[in-house]
Design a protein around this motif. Structure first.
Motif, PDB file in Angstrom:
ATOM      1  N   UNK A 290      48.081  13.858  15.729  1.00 17.29           N
ATOM      2  CA  UNK A 290      48.147  14.868  16.786  1.00 17.29           C
ATOM      3  C   UNK A 290      46.951  15.835  16.701  1.00 17.29           C
ATOM      4  N   UNK A 291      46.314  16.085  17.835  1.00 17.62           N
ATOM      5  CA  UNK A 291      45.221  17.056  17.839  1.00 17.62           C
ATOM      6  C   UNK A 291      45.483  18.115  18.906  1.00 17.62           C
ATOM      7  N   UNK A 292      45.097  19.346  18.603  1.00 16.99           N
ATOM      8  CA  UNK A 292      45.276  20.423  19.584  1.00 16.99           C
ATOM      9  C   UNK A 292      44.044  20.600  20.463  1.00 16.99           C
ATOM     10  N   UNK A 293      43.029  19.745  20.257  1.00 15.85           N
ATOM     11  CA  UNK A 293      41.782  19.908  21.023  1.00 15.85           C
ATOM     12  C   UNK A 293      41.998  19.992  22.532  1.00 15.85           C
ATOM     13  N   UNK A 294      42.850  19.111  23.138  1.00 16.54           N
ATOM     14  CA  UNK A 294      43.044  19.232  24.598  1.00 16.54           C
ATOM     15  C   UNK A 294      43.593  20.602  24.995  1.00 16.54           C
ATOM     16  N   UNK A 295      44.395  21.203  24.113  1.00 20.10           N
ATOM     17  CA  UNK A 295      44.948  22.531  24.427  1.00 20.10           C
ATOM     18  C   UNK A 295      43.840  23.590  24.360  1.00 20.10           C
ATOM     19  N   UNK A 296      43.003  23.515  23.318  1.00 28.10           N
ATOM     20  CA  UNK A 296      41.902  24.483  23.232  1.00 28.10           C
ATOM     21  C   UNK A 296      40.945  24.308  24.420  1.00 28.10           C
TER      22      UNK A 296
END
Ligand code: AHM
Ligand code: MG
Length: 285
Positions: free
Chosen positions: A2-8
């Motif tokens: 899981x990565x939060x990059x799309x949210x940032x």
């Protein structure tokens, strides 16, 4: 993984769009008020729509809750993360051209401070900036030449020089007034604009100090909302090496939250000033 990059990335896009709206749109009030009873500016509503739209493209997000809406919105029942946000904090300062901000708390699966995994804020000021707290790092970005560029990571000092006391003095408890007066007697300088994002940002970047919004006789649980304002900044301050407590001396991030719009007295700062808060409040935790 899981990565939060799309949210940032979605937050960066909405930050750019909101800054443009602040510059281009007028500061008229709408005919609506939010859950806290504040009459909403058209810009509050527009900023809320911009962020909700950018988040709607991300399958990882299960639910969003906004300071400007009464209830949460379920975006994807199979999603994993819940995001609470204040789309345009301090918006009543826009007509006098002071800095404002957006605040985001990212929770793993439920609206519980103990489940927070990241927090972000954006400052709309003379410059557009973003700060993210995630996986042990507090990262600082500035928008320049059409993209966000990373600056040095943020660490708060052990003792600062700034004092940002929120709320109406007339309604402060006596011990709170004594705390604030004592800090001024020790040489602290007043730095309070009425926008928590730029005020807390200044204390973080200038090495430390105290931002307080106490419980008052008219608002015993303070003004600032746990989910949208208090918990995200508590997460950011702790990760930067600072402290974030309530008026009993306990960590803000250990408080429960029954209603999305619940508020709490809150104190954010470096070690020295938070120890002073505990001393004046007789806090034992
Ligand atoms: P808002 O979410 O309605 O804009 O209110 C939050 C703001 C904070 O940014 C700020 O710290 C506080 O309200 C100021 O309140 P006061 O004028 O009572 O000190
Ligand atoms: Mg707010």
């Amino acid at each position: 993984m899981r990565t939060l990059e799309p949210i940032f990335e979605a937050i960066k896009k909405s930050a750019f769009r909101i800054q443009k709206a602040i510059t281009d749109e007028d500061t008229d009030y709408s005919s609506q008020s939010n859950q806290s009873g504040d009459i909403q500016l058209k810009l509050d509503i527009l900023s809320d729509l911009i962020i909700a739209e950018e988040f709607s493209y991300i399958p990882l997000i299960k639910a969003i809750a906004s300071e400007e809406k009464e209830e949460e919105d379920i975006l994807n029942p199979d999603g994993e993360l819940c995001i609470a946000y204040d789309p345009l904090d301090g918006s009543s300062l826009i007509d006098v051209n002071l800095s404002v901000g957006s605040i985001f708390g990212i929770y793993d699966g439920e609206w519980d401070a103990k489940k927070m995994i990241a927090a972000v804020y954006v400052v709309y000021g003379p410059r557009l900036e973003m700060v993210t707290a995630y996986k042990g790092n507090v990262r600082h970005f500035i928008y320049r030449h059409e993209r966000f560029r990373e600056l040095e990571q943020i660490h708060i000092g052990e003792k600062g020089k700034l004092n940002g006391p929120g709320g109406t003095q007339q309604f402060w408890p006596t011990h709170h007034k004594q705390l604030i007066d004592t800090l001024f007697d020790e040489g602290y300088r007043l730095r309070y604009s009425g926008g928590m994002v730029p005020d807390l940002h200044q204390i973080l970047l200038k090495g430390g100090g105290l931002f307080s919004y106490p419980g008052t006789t008219d608002k015993p649980n303070g003004k600032l909302r746990k989910l949208f304002e208090v918990f995200p900044f508590a997460y950011i301050y702790e990760l930067a090496g600072g402290y974030a407590i309530d008026d009993k001396g306990g960590r803000l991030l250990e408080l429960g939250c029954e209603n999305p719009h619940d508020t709490s007295a809150c104190f954010f700062g470096s070690k020295y000033e938070i120890d002073r808060v505990k001393e004046f409040y007789g806090a034992t935790k």
